[in-house]
Write a protein that holds these residues in place. Structure first.
Motif, short mmCIF file in Angstrom:
data_model
loop_
_atom_site.label_atom_id
_atom_site.label_comp_id
_atom_site.label_asym_id
_atom_site.label_seq_id
_atom_site.Cartn_x
_atom_site.Cartn_y
_atom_site.Cartn_z
N VAL A 33 0.87 -1.16 0.03
CA VAL A 33 0.02 0.11 -0.14
C VAL A 33 0.99 1.21 0.12
N ASP A 34 0.86 2.10 -1.07
CA ASP A 34 1.66 3.23 -1.05
C ASP A 34 0.57 4.47 -0.77
N LEU A 35 1.00 5.17 0.45
CA LEU A 35 0.31 6.12 0.75
C LEU A 35 0.92 7.36 0.11
N HIS A 36 0.48 7.89 -0.81
CA HIS A 36 0.71 9.30 -1.54
C HIS A 36 0.36 10.49 -1.02
N ILE A 37 1.18 11.29 -0.75
CA ILE A 37 1.18 12.72 -0.19
C ILE A 37 1.03 13.66 -1.32
N SER A 38 1.81 13.15 -2.48
CA SER A 38 1.90 13.99 -3.78
C SER A 38 1.96 12.74 -4.88
N LEU A 39 2.32 13.25 -6.08
CA LEU A 39 2.20 12.39 -7.22
C LEU A 39 3.69 12.21 -7.86
#
Length: 182
Positions: free
Chosen positions: A80-86
């Protein structure tokens, strides 16, 4: 998604099932889930997923493995990648979330509904992903997205890219996709 919703953590599915269901007649496999969350909620999201036994931080923290995300893993090895940006978009606090929150819609997975990016948001992600990943699958995803979308969608992608200050990257990726890059 239900875990994050119960914990009042805003989130949206970036790729994976939303791309597969949209672009492929025969669904292809994916090995991870990419979720966008506001930076201010990333630790709450990771904590909620860990408490639910779904995924735990693999190593490091926010931005240590990739500047735009935080990698979590399930006991089975699912990521699971929690993205705070792209990809290619420098972290900007909660600004990326605020700009993309207007592009979140419900996605029916057949076993439940999750918040996911709309067509404009998905096209933005696929465009940046194709430029940064240099993989055949990322290129194919972008090619398929371009084949099923309108010029209006791409005008909105370009406007969103301008808001995120990555217009040059959007144009480079689209030129590469067209085969016109230099």
């Amino acid at each position: 998604s239900a875990t994050l919703t119960r914990e009042s953590v805003p989130h949206a599915l970036l790729k994976g099932p939303s791309t597969v269901l949209w672009l492929y007649d025969v669904p292809r496999r994916y090995r991870d889930v990419d979720l966008l969350v506001p930076l201010s909620q990333a630790r709450s999201a990771a904590g909620a997923l860990a408490r639910a036994g779904l995924a735990h931080p693999a190593a490091g923290g926010i931005g240590e493995e990739a500047p735009h995300s935080w990698l979590l893993r399930s006991q089975e090895g699912f990521e699971v990648d929690l993205h705070i940006s792209l990809p290619a978009v420098p972290p900007q606090g909660d600004r990326v979330w605020r700009l993309l929150a207007d592009h979140v819609e419900p996605l029916d997975l057949g076993v439940g509904t999750v918040p996911a990016l709309d067509e404009v948001g998905r096209c933005l992600v696929l465009t940046l992903h194709a430029l940064m990943r240099h993989s055949g699958q990322a290129d194919e995803d972008l090619r398929r997205a371009r084949a099923v979308t309108t010029a209006r969608t791409w005008a909105e992608v370009r406007a969103l890219g301008a808001d995120l200050e990555v217009s040059d990257l959007i144009e480079a990726s689209l030129a590469k996709s067209d085969g016109t890059s230099t």
